[in-house]
Design a protein around this motif. Structure first.
Motif, mmCIF file in Angstrom:
data_model
loop_
_atom_site.group_PDB
_atom_site.id
_atom_site.type_symbol
_atom_site.label_atom_id
_atom_site.label_comp_id
_atom_site.label_asym_id
_atom_site.label_seq_id
_atom_site.Cartn_x
_atom_site.Cartn_y
_atom_site.Cartn_z
ATOM 1 N N SER A 188 -0.872 -35.426 -46.190
ATOM 2 C CA SER A 188 -1.611 -35.072 -44.972
ATOM 3 C C SER A 188 -0.732 -34.228 -44.047
ATOM 4 O O SER A 188 -1.197 -33.250 -43.438
ATOM 5 C CB SER A 188 -2.040 -36.341 -44.223
ATOM 6 O OG SER A 188 -2.230 -37.426 -45.107
ATOM 7 N N ALA A 189 0.544 -34.611 -43.945
ATOM 8 C CA ALA A 189 1.467 -33.894 -43.054
ATOM 9 C C ALA A 189 1.629 -32.447 -43.510
ATOM 10 O O ALA A 189 1.676 -31.523 -42.690
ATOM 11 C CB ALA A 189 2.826 -34.594 -43.012
ATOM 12 N N LYS A 190 1.703 -32.224 -44.813
ATOM 13 C CA LYS A 190 1.851 -30.854 -45.316
ATOM 14 C C LYS A 190 0.563 -30.057 -45.118
ATOM 15 O O LYS A 190 0.612 -28.848 -44.878
ATOM 16 C CB LYS A 190 2.276 -30.867 -46.783
ATOM 17 C CG LYS A 190 3.703 -31.388 -47.018
ATOM 18 C CD LYS A 190 4.743 -30.651 -46.195
ATOM 19 C CE LYS A 190 6.164 -30.950 -46.650
ATOM 20 N NZ LYS A 190 7.180 -30.393 -45.715
ATOM 21 N N ALA A 191 -0.593 -30.726 -45.218
ATOM 22 C CA ALA A 191 -1.859 -30.041 -44.951
ATOM 23 C C ALA A 191 -1.897 -29.589 -43.493
ATOM 24 O O ALA A 191 -2.309 -28.460 -43.182
ATOM 25 C CB ALA A 191 -3.038 -30.960 -45.268
ATOM 26 N N ALA A 192 -1.450 -30.442 -42.590
ATOM 27 C CA ALA A 192 -1.393 -30.079 -41.169
ATOM 28 C C ALA A 192 -0.435 -28.908 -40.960
ATOM 29 O O ALA A 192 -0.750 -27.939 -40.254
ATOM 30 C CB ALA A 192 -0.963 -31.286 -40.331
ATOM 31 N N LEU A 193 0.713 -28.982 -41.595
ATOM 32 C CA LEU A 193 1.728 -27.922 -41.448
ATOM 33 C C LEU A 193 1.171 -26.563 -41.892
ATOM 34 O O LEU A 193 1.398 -25.537 -41.241
ATOM 35 C CB LEU A 193 2.961 -28.292 -42.279
ATOM 36 C CG LEU A 193 4.176 -27.376 -42.203
ATOM 37 C CD1 LEU A 193 4.813 -27.419 -40.817
ATOM 38 C CD2 LEU A 193 5.229 -27.778 -43.250
ATOM 39 N N GLU A 194 0.426 -26.552 -42.982
ATOM 40 C CA GLU A 194 -0.122 -25.289 -43.486
ATOM 41 C C GLU A 194 -1.224 -24.756 -42.574
ATOM 42 O O GLU A 194 -1.314 -23.554 -42.315
ATOM 43 C CB GLU A 194 -0.626 -25.472 -44.924
ATOM 44 C CG GLU A 194 0.536 -25.679 -45.889
ATOM 45 C CD GLU A 194 0.114 -26.021 -47.310
ATOM 46 O OE1 GLU A 194 -1.016 -25.673 -47.715
ATOM 47 O OE2 GLU A 194 0.925 -26.643 -48.013
ATOM 48 N N SER A 195 -2.060 -25.639 -42.082
ATOM 49 C CA SER A 195 -3.098 -25.211 -41.151
ATOM 50 C C SER A 195 -2.466 -24.710 -39.858
ATOM 51 O O SER A 195 -2.858 -23.661 -39.316
ATOM 52 C CB SER A 195 -4.053 -26.376 -40.874
ATOM 53 O OG SER A 195 -5.035 -25.987 -39.957
ATOM 54 N N ASP A 196 -1.462 -25.431 -39.389
ATOM 55 C CA ASP A 196 -0.772 -25.026 -38.153
ATOM 56 C C ASP A 196 -0.099 -23.667 -38.328
ATOM 57 O O ASP A 196 0.007 -22.896 -37.365
ATOM 58 C CB ASP A 196 0.264 -26.078 -37.748
ATOM 59 C CG ASP A 196 -0.381 -27.397 -37.353
ATOM 60 O OD1 ASP A 196 -1.610 -27.428 -37.147
ATOM 61 O OD2 ASP A 196 0.348 -28.414 -37.265
ATOM 62 N N THR A 197 0.356 -23.365 -39.535
ATOM 63 C CA THR A 197 1.001 -22.073 -39.806
ATOM 64 C C THR A 197 0.057 -20.930 -39.431
ATOM 65 O O THR A 197 0.476 -19.923 -38.852
ATOM 66 C CB THR A 197 1.382 -21.975 -41.298
ATOM 67 O OG1 THR A 197 2.343 -22.997 -41.580
ATOM 68 C CG2 THR A 197 1.972 -20.613 -41.645
ATOM 69 N N ARG A 198 -1.224 -21.097 -39.751
ATOM 70 C CA ARG A 198 -2.198 -20.046 -39.428
ATOM 71 C C ARG A 198 -2.428 -19.955 -37.917
ATOM 72 O O ARG A 198 -2.375 -18.876 -37.323
ATOM 73 C CB ARG A 198 -3.507 -20.302 -40.183
ATOM 74 C CG ARG A 198 -3.352 -20.137 -41.689
ATOM 75 C CD ARG A 198 -4.645 -20.387 -42.431
ATOM 76 N NE ARG A 198 -4.954 -21.798 -42.598
ATOM 77 C CZ ARG A 198 -4.538 -22.551 -43.623
ATOM 78 N NH1 ARG A 198 -3.777 -22.027 -44.566
ATOM 79 N NH2 ARG A 198 -4.855 -23.827 -43.698
ATOM 80 N N VAL A 199 -2.666 -21.103 -37.288
ATOM 81 C CA VAL A 199 -2.943 -21.086 -35.845
ATOM 82 C C VAL A 199 -1.714 -20.602 -35.062
ATOM 83 O O VAL A 199 -1.827 -19.802 -34.130
ATOM 84 C CB VAL A 199 -3.391 -22.494 -35.373
ATOM 85 C CG1 VAL A 199 -3.606 -22.495 -33.866
ATOM 86 C CG2 VAL A 199 -4.665 -22.928 -36.100
ATOM 87 N N LEU A 200 -0.535 -21.059 -35.480
ATOM 88 C CA LEU A 200 0.689 -20.660 -34.783
ATOM 89 C C LEU A 200 0.990 -19.181 -35.015
ATOM 90 O O LEU A 200 1.559 -18.514 -34.145
ATOM 91 C CB LEU A 200 1.871 -21.532 -35.230
ATOM 92 C CG LEU A 200 1.774 -23.015 -34.841
ATOM 93 C CD1 LEU A 200 2.866 -23.825 -35.537
ATOM 94 C CD2 LEU A 200 1.861 -23.210 -33.324
ATOM 95 N N ALA A 201 0.614 -18.656 -36.187
ATOM 96 C CA ALA A 201 0.813 -17.227 -36.453
ATOM 97 C C ALA A 201 0.017 -16.414 -35.437
ATOM 98 O O ALA A 201 0.496 -15.404 -34.898
ATOM 99 C CB ALA A 201 0.378 -16.879 -37.878
ATOM 100 N N PHE A 202 -1.208 -16.874 -35.159
ATOM 101 C CA PHE A 202 -2.040 -16.196 -34.161
ATOM 102 C C PHE A 202 -1.403 -16.294 -32.780
ATOM 103 O O PHE A 202 -1.187 -15.279 -32.093
ATOM 104 C CB PHE A 202 -3.449 -16.810 -34.151
ATOM 105 C CG PHE A 202 -4.284 -16.349 -32.998
ATOM 106 C CD1 PHE A 202 -4.755 -15.040 -32.935
ATOM 107 C CD2 PHE A 202 -4.585 -17.207 -31.954
ATOM 108 C CE1 PHE A 202 -5.510 -14.605 -31.862
ATOM 109 C CE2 PHE A 202 -5.343 -16.776 -30.872
ATOM 110 C CZ PHE A 202 -5.799 -15.473 -30.827
ATOM 111 N N GLU A 203 -1.068 -17.518 -32.394
ATOM 112 C CA GLU A 203 -0.595 -17.715 -31.015
ATOM 113 C C GLU A 203 0.764 -17.054 -30.774
ATOM 114 O O GLU A 203 0.969 -16.376 -29.770
ATOM 115 C CB GLU A 203 -0.558 -19.218 -30.696
ATOM 116 C CG GLU A 203 -1.967 -19.822 -30.704
ATOM 117 C CD GLU A 203 -1.999 -21.308 -30.375
ATOM 118 O OE1 GLU A 203 -0.945 -21.896 -30.063
ATOM 119 O OE2 GLU A 203 -3.103 -21.890 -30.433
ATOM 120 N N ALA A 204 1.704 -17.248 -31.720
ATOM 121 C CA ALA A 204 3.050 -16.683 -31.535
ATOM 122 C C ALA A 204 3.034 -15.174 -31.760
ATOM 123 O O ALA A 204 3.845 -14.443 -31.190
ATOM 124 C CB ALA A 204 4.046 -17.352 -32.476
#
Ligand code: NAD
Length: 286
Positions: A188-204
């Protein structure tokens, strides 16, 4: 000019973090490390005693220089959040300023800015338990140490990450395919990390022109992987079934990380890059 990298999650010379540091150093980057507080003493004394000298050798024969090692516990964002029992714990009391916010402040004080941020850390206290037997606390601890730790690191380092810079983390295919044995909420933690990678790519990306990617790495005999208990089986499985039938070396992941951190990858952000001898592409074992 040379780039400066901060790599969180290096406490010996066996893991992906160390290999990433070496590949970045070989490409000319200055290396700063963040080392988990309880592991800091052994790591620093081993470094001093030359225990890692053989593994510090770069392709040109020189030794990787580590400019500074910062104590870090990525489970805590600032000092006010640290519970009393940790503050007074013997393994923590010898170090200071190891929460994420304080480390980012120290790096800013010491160096002003960085160009490359690497998150190579994970922890799941119940990783050996199947998800159905994982407690709420164990699950949340896995997410805190392995997923939110990245959100927090990027958040606190973003103001000192130079525009055009790169941030990356390490993930595992158990996020998207069933890998029995990778339990405790770590999948689950890795699934969150991968999803966050997309959202953080947008924000950062919008905020500071920073690229955010994650490497989905194949199995490596690291300290963390040995603690899970099935690493030999995963390595054998990959050699037997992957398109490329060889053992994956940490250096191959390090080199991919150096590529992603470089201007060669200037249009790549929000991606999961598989560095796994192609195992992810297989549908059945053969
Ligand atoms: P490793 O043991 O070298 O690295 C994990 C590091 O995390 C250790 O140095 C540990 O001290 C540190 N750490 C744990 N909790 C921490 C905390 N709260 N604050 C700061 N540091 C903390 O093992 P590794 O396998 O190289 O792991 C690096 C990354 O690679 C992890 O994200 C892991 O999930 C990922 N990964 C590993 C494999 C593998 O087979 N080894 C495969 C895919 C992905």
């Amino acid at each position: 000019k040379g780039k400066r990298a901060f790599i969180a999650g290096v406490a010996d010379d066996n893991g992906y973090g160390w290999a990433i540091a070496k590949s970045l150093a070989a490409a000319g980057a200055e290396i700063l490390l963040g080392t988990w507080v309880p592991a800091l003493n052994i790591f620093e004394s081993s470094l001093r005693r030359g225990k890692f000298d053989e593994s510090r050798v770069l392709p040109d024969g020189s030794l990787m220089e580590i400019t500074k090692v910062y104590p870090l516990d990525a489970v805590f964002d600032n000092y006010e959040d640290v519970p009393e029992d940790i503050k007074t714990n013997k393994r923590y009391a010898g170090s200071s300023k190891w929460t994420v916010k304080e480390v980012a402040e120290s790096v800013k004080e010491d160096f002003g800015s960085i160009d490359i941020l690497v998150h190579s850390l994970a922890n799941g206290p119940e990783v050996t338990k199947p998800l159905l037997e994982t407690s709420r606390n164990g699950y949340l601890a896995a997410l805190s140490a392995s997923s939110y730790s990245y959100v927090s690191l990027l958040k606190h380092f973003l103001p000192i990450l130079n525009p055009g810079g790169s941030s990356l983390s390490l993930t595992y295919i158990a996020s998207e395919r069933i890998i029995p044995g990778y339990g405790g909420g770590m999948s689950s933690a890795k699934a969150a990390l991968e999803s966050d990678t997309r959202v953080l790519a947008f924000e950062a990306g919008r905020k500071r022109k920073i690229r955010v990617n994650t490497i989905s790495a194949g199995p490596l005999r690291s300290r963390a992987a040995k603690a899970i208990g099935f690493i030999e089986k995963m390595i054998d499985y990959s050699i037997a079934n992957a398109p490329l039938q060889k053992e994956l070396s940490a250096e191959e992941v390090g080199n991919a990380a150096a590529f992603l951190s470089s201007p060669l990858a200037s249009a790549i952000t929000g991606t999961v890059l598989y560095v796994d001898n192609g195992l992810n592409a297989m549908g059945v074992g053969v």
